[in-house]
Scaffold this motif. Structure first.
Motif, PDB file in Angstrom:
ATOM      1  N   UNK A  73      27.804  40.619  34.272  1.00  0.00           N
ATOM      2  CA  UNK A  73      28.089  39.325  33.754  1.00  0.00           C
ATOM      3  C   UNK A  73      29.215  39.317  32.972  1.00  0.00           C
ATOM      4  N   UNK A  74      29.532  40.360  32.037  1.00  0.00           N
ATOM      5  CA  UNK A  74      30.615  40.841  31.194  1.00  0.00           C
ATOM      6  C   UNK A  74      31.597  40.487  31.769  1.00  0.00           C
ATOM      7  N   UNK A  75      31.764  41.299  32.786  1.00  0.00           N
ATOM      8  CA  UNK A  75      32.934  41.247  33.781  1.00  0.00           C
ATOM      9  C   UNK A  75      33.364  40.081  34.117  1.00  0.00           C
ATOM     10  N   UNK A  76      32.699  39.254  34.907  1.00  0.00           N
ATOM     11  CA  UNK A  76      32.834  37.876  35.290  1.00  0.00           C
ATOM     12  C   UNK A  76      33.077  36.896  34.429  1.00  0.00           C
ATOM     13  N   UNK A  77      32.576  36.875  33.202  1.00  0.00           N
ATOM     14  CA  UNK A  77      32.955  35.934  32.225  1.00  0.00           C
ATOM     15  C   UNK A  77      34.309  36.325  31.572  1.00  0.00           C
ATOM     16  N   UNK A  78      34.486  37.555  31.314  1.00  0.00           N
ATOM     17  CA  UNK A  78      35.940  37.921  30.946  1.00  0.00           C
ATOM     18  C   UNK A  78      37.010  37.522  31.971  1.00  0.00           C
ATOM     19  N   UNK A  79      36.768  38.052  33.110  1.00  0.00           N
ATOM     20  CA  UNK A  79      37.904  37.786  34.317  1.00  0.00           C
ATOM     21  C   UNK A  79      38.045  36.147  34.606  1.00  0.00           C
ATOM     22  N   UNK A  80      36.779  35.504  34.596  1.00  0.00           N
ATOM     23  CA  UNK A  80      37.079  34.156  34.837  1.00  0.00           C
ATOM     24  C   UNK A  80      37.897  33.382  33.634  1.00  0.00           C
ATOM     25  N   UNK A  81      37.742  33.817  32.453  1.00  0.00           N
ATOM     26  CA  UNK A  81      38.366  33.106  31.255  1.00  0.00           C
ATOM     27  C   UNK A  81      39.890  33.782  31.147  1.00  0.00           C
ATOM     28  N   UNK A  82      40.091  35.051  31.675  1.00  0.00           N
ATOM     29  CA  UNK A  82      41.635  35.403  31.641  1.00  0.00           C
ATOM     30  C   UNK A  82      42.429  34.655  32.846  1.00  0.00           C
ATOM     31  N   UNK A  83      41.660  34.510  34.179  1.00  0.00           N
ATOM     32  CA  UNK A  83      42.446  33.963  35.238  1.00  0.00           C
ATOM     33  C   UNK A  83      42.213  32.400  35.375  1.00  0.00           C
ATOM     34  N   UNK A  84      41.363  31.668  34.574  1.00  0.00           N
ATOM     35  CA  UNK A  84      41.145  30.365  34.338  1.00  0.00           C
ATOM     36  C   UNK A  84      41.656  29.812  32.792  1.00  0.00           C
ATOM     37  N   UNK A  85      42.637  29.566  32.632  1.00  0.00           N
ATOM     38  CA  UNK A  85      43.092  29.330  31.103  1.00  0.00           C
ATOM     39  C   UNK A  85      42.431  28.278  30.612  1.00  0.00           C
ATOM     40  N   UNK A  86      41.969  27.170  31.234  1.00  0.00           N
ATOM     41  CA  UNK A  86      41.370  26.114  30.795  1.00  0.00           C
ATOM     42  C   UNK A  86      39.929  26.216  30.223  1.00  0.00           C
ATOM     43  N   UNK A  87      39.137  27.521  30.352  1.00  0.00           N
ATOM     44  CA  UNK A  87      37.911  27.736  29.754  1.00  0.00           C
ATOM     45  C   UNK A  87      37.868  28.086  28.228  1.00  0.00           C
TER      46      UNK A  87
END
Length: 345
Positions: free
Chosen positions: A274-288
């Protein structure tokens, strides 16, 4: 000419002495026992069939996700109200229709732990069982060189692999789509690559810990895979079941609902996946703009827009520190157990 030669001779002597010092330094570094052990471990990993099979599997899945994202790229860019449209190249790593292949970072989060586990589950116990560990310890070298070289060699392989995959992904994405990543997009891809290396390093240290704890390589491998499956699949199901049992009643106020969501989302963040998913999603989707529940006052007058890389890193800083702390903890436990372990023939 004789005068010039006399003037040049001291300079030539200085250059020659400087070269000899550099050669001696490089020779001493190459012949250092630690780096010799790192080179040996790296060569053993690269030549093993399990690494070659996992390398082929990860490479094919990554380029399969590139093909899948290319087929849905026009659909992802068609929404003019999407604040992420200015980051068109990042769509190659995140675009999917949800029914076929998942996106690139989802595959990395799923297959990356298998790579770390495969490089570390028999790091110590296999050499202990065949007697080579006793022969190595009997040599005049520091004992911690053994476990440090195991981790360093595997980390070098993981870093080389992920940086190579990222650069190949960017290169093929430019050739196939015709898009060129901006400097901000390139930095986000590099940050995601470093995050992936950190994530796999956690599973590497965990598998090395089990290889020290258990005598048989099969036991350490099954234990590592069981922990990976628990956090990847069953942990989220278990938390959802418990959350449904404690769901607030219909008459609960907004503060109670907010605290309820915040509590269970904090429990979910115990999982490394979950930590990796949240961090990678935030880095690759700048609107989060947030990874937790937001109150009404926080969402009021908020304008949908993309964040800078610095702001995204601030958001994912708790996730990064969590992964770093878990990785350091596993390595510290492995180091302590190995240094205190009694090794006999």
């Amino acid at each position: 000419m004789k005068i010039i030669n006399k003037l040049n001779n001291p300079l030539l002597n200085i250059v020659r002495e400087f070269k000899s010092i550099l050669n001696k330094t490089s020779t001493q570094k190459q012949s250092h026992p630690f780096w010799v052990m790192v080179q040996k471990e790296t060569a053993d990993h690269v030549r093993s069939w399990r690494f070659i099979i996992l390398l082929i599997l990860i490479a094919f899945t990554c380029f399969g996700t590139l093909y899948n994202s290319m087929s849905h790229l026009n659909e992802a860019l068609s929404n003019s109200k999407d604040p992420n449209n200015m980051f068109a190249f990042l769509k190659l790593l995140t675009a999917t229709d949800g029914s076929s292949l998942p996106s690139y970072y989802v595959f990395i989060g799923f297959l990356g732990p298998l790579l770390g586990i495969s490089l570390g589950f028999d790091a110590i116990n296999s050499e202990h069982n065949n007697g080579s560990l006793v022969r190595v310890i009997s040599q005049p070298i520091h004992r911690d060189y053994i476990i440090n070289s195991k981790f360093t060699s595997a980390l070098i392989i993981i870093s080389t692999l992920f940086f190579t995959l990222s650069f190949l992904f960017v290169g093929f994405g430019i050739l196939v789509s015709g898009l060129t990543p901006s400097f901000s997009e390139f930095l986000r891809i590099i940050a995601f690559t470093l995050l992936s290396i950190l994530y796999v390093a956690f599973w590497l240290n965990l598998s090395i810990l089990f290889s020290i704890k258990f005598r048989q390589a099969a036991t350490s491998a099954l234990t590592s895979i069981a922990v990976w499956l628990f956090f990847t699949i069953f942990y989220q199901i278990l938390i959802n079941i418990v959350a449904k049992a404690f769901i607030p009643s219909k008459g609960a106020n907004m503060a109670q609902i907010f605290n309820y969501k915040k509590f269970f989302m904090g429990i979910m963040n115990i999982s490394p996946n979950q930590l990796f998913t949240d961090a990678s999603t935030t880095l690759l989707i700048p609107s989060i703009r947030s990874l937790g529940p937001l109150s009404f006052s926080q969402t009021q007058r908020a304008i949908p827009s993309a964040l800078s890389l610095r702001d995204s890193l601030i958001i994912v800083w708790p996730q990064l520190t969590g992964l770093i702390a878990a990785t350091v903890l596993c390595f510290a436990l492995s180091y302590y157990l190995f240094m205190k372990r009694e090794i006999r023939a």
